[in-house]
Design a protein around this motif. Structure first.
Motif, mmCIF file in Angstrom:
data_model
loop_
_atom_site.group_PDB
_atom_site.id
_atom_site.type_symbol
_atom_site.label_atom_id
_atom_site.label_comp_id
_atom_site.label_asym_id
_atom_site.label_seq_id
_atom_site.Cartn_x
_atom_site.Cartn_y
_atom_site.Cartn_z
ATOM 1 N N PHE A 13 43.208 40.159 37.738
ATOM 2 C CA PHE A 13 42.984 41.648 37.469
ATOM 3 C C PHE A 13 43.154 41.802 35.959
ATOM 4 O O PHE A 13 43.856 42.653 35.398
ATOM 5 N N GLY A 45 34.515 42.672 37.033
ATOM 6 C CA GLY A 45 36.041 42.845 36.531
ATOM 7 C C GLY A 45 35.849 43.206 35.059
ATOM 8 O O GLY A 45 37.193 43.033 34.515
ATOM 9 N N LYS A 46 34.951 43.591 34.679
ATOM 10 C CA LYS A 46 34.870 43.992 33.060
ATOM 11 C C LYS A 46 35.732 45.269 32.981
ATOM 12 O O LYS A 46 36.421 45.015 31.982
ATOM 13 N N THR A 47 35.668 46.197 33.491
ATOM 14 C CA THR A 47 36.222 47.486 33.349
ATOM 15 C C THR A 47 37.771 47.117 33.362
ATOM 16 O O THR A 47 38.578 47.554 32.699
ATOM 17 N N THR A 48 38.278 46.267 34.535
ATOM 18 C CA THR A 48 39.316 45.679 34.657
ATOM 19 C C THR A 48 40.184 45.389 33.419
ATOM 20 O O THR A 48 41.086 45.534 33.164
ATOM 21 N N ASP A 78 42.281 34.757 43.380
ATOM 22 C CA ASP A 78 43.163 35.017 44.431
ATOM 23 C C ASP A 78 42.409 35.222 45.822
ATOM 24 O O ASP A 78 43.188 35.236 46.816
ATOM 25 N N LYS A 107 30.277 52.447 43.731
ATOM 26 C CA LYS A 107 31.533 52.692 43.340
ATOM 27 C C LYS A 107 31.410 54.495 43.148
ATOM 28 O O LYS A 107 30.436 54.980 43.150
ATOM 29 N N GLY A 155 30.410 44.257 39.107
ATOM 30 C CA GLY A 155 31.907 44.160 39.857
ATOM 31 C C GLY A 155 32.465 42.993 39.630
ATOM 32 O O GLY A 155 33.709 42.791 40.180
#
Ligand SMILES: Nc1nc2c(ncn2[C@@H]2O[C@H](COP(=O)(O)OP(=O)(O)OP(=O)(O)O)[C@@H](O)[C@H]2O)c(=O)[nH]1
Length: 329
Positions: free
Chosen positions: A195, A22-25, A167, A268, A20
């Protein structure tokens, strides 16, 4: 044997980071930018259901999925095979790409993945390991680093560290985290990626992977890097073709996060809700749950909901039963 004087090896970037993070993001951001690079992506997921592939924006890129296990152990042979096949297709002109990005599972130890490029001769000749990029979830990293060895390995091995989710924490907490990361890896520059927003030139073509530096940290790098995953962590997948009732599934998610949030490393799902023609996407890490509306279900598509849960000591049967009762009968 390739002639090193006339052949330029294809750069490969290993994109790693805990569950989770943020690799895919980040990958989506890279794939949707107009940067002119043609990229082949190799996706690896922990668990039997490939969800990330559906969450990736499909462009011109060639995306190959591997989800029969974790890239760093059971499916390393698959990685060698896939890299070999990609090279073959590139050579015979059926695929065009100039670089490869490998997104590892959140539980992968990057060492054996990187090792592939040094111990497999054909792979080592055709490809050049450009760098290991580790995405660090600023909100959860301190907990993950103290509880999971894999999270530490991923930070230790990085050529670049990218902090996501800054953030969600205070500037003081960012400093505390950076200090902790520095203790594990003093070598890798740290940048922030809100992001996935980051300067692509900072992560591609960095020629960052330095075998000598790695051998200093991990003298056994070229030898046996077999390892064990955290034994308590399991993943399971829930599937149903019956639609969920909106209110009930929302209630379930709230209760699940409240009761098991601490042990839920990652969850997910792509969900079909009764009366909704669009896919609903649930994503979460510990207590932080997000939902969003995805694309329309295609006319000929089976509206199947798939939920993947990864965590420690999760009561699988109870969760299945609770999910069953959220369906519209
Ligand atoms: N607040 C915030 N959320 C983020 C940021 N980057 C990513 N996220 C969210 O974090 C969640 C996980 O992001 P992914 O990109 O799916 O993470 P991942 O590392 O690919 O996850 P796995 O491969 O499934 O372990 C998603 O809900 C993202 O929208 C960020 O900078 N800030």
């Amino acid at each position: 044997m390739l002639d090193p004087n006339s052949f330029t090896p294809v750069p490969v970037t290993i994109l790693t980071g805990f569950l989770g993070a943020g690799k895919t993001t980040l990958l989506n951001r890279i794939l949707s930018e107009q940067h002119g690079h043609r990229i082949a992506v190799i996706e690896n997921e922990f668990g039997e259901a490939g969800i990330d592939n559906d969450l990736l924006i499909q462009g011109e890129e060639q995306i190959v999925e591997m989800n029969n296990g974790c890239i760093c152990c059971t499916v390393r042979g698959d990685l060698v095979r896939i890299l070999g096949e990609l090279a073959e297709k590139r050579e015979n002109g059926s695929l065009i790409f100039e670089r490869v990005i490998i997104e590892t599972t959140g539980l992968a130890d990057p060492a054996p993945v990187a090792q592939t490029f040094f111990v497999e001769q054909d792979i080592g000749e055709y490809y050049l390991l450009d760098g290991v990029i580790t995405v660090v979830d600023a909100k959860h990293a301190l907990k993950q680093l103290s509880e999971c060895h894999e999270a530490e390995e991923q930070v230790g091995f990085a050529d670049r560290l990218l902090l996501s989710k800054t953030d969600l924490i205070t500037p003081e907490e960012v400093i505390e985290l950076e200090t902790r990361l520095r203790l594990i890896n003093a070598r890798a520059p740290i940048a922030h990626a809100h992001f996935g927003e980051t300067d692509i030139s900072e992560i591609l073509d960095i020629r960052g992977f330095n075998l000598n530096a790695i051998l200093e940290i991990e003298p056994d790098f070229l030898g046996d890097v077999s390892h064990a995953h955290d034994a308590g962590i399991t993943s399971f997948v829930y599937r149903t073709e019956q639609a969920f009732d909106a209110a009930r599934i929302i209630g379930f998610m709230d209760v699940m996060v409240r009761d098991y949030g601490n042990d839920l490393l990652r969850y997910k799902g792509i969900v079909h809700i009764a009366g909704c023609d669009r896919k609903v996407i649930y994503q979460g890490v510990h207590m932080l749950l997000g939902d969003s509306i995805g694309e329309l279900w295609a006319a000929n598509e089976v509206r199947q909901s798939v939920l993947v849960l990864i965590g420690r000591n999760l009561p699988k049967q109870e969760i299945y039963t609770a999910l069953d009762s959220c369906r519209v009968i």
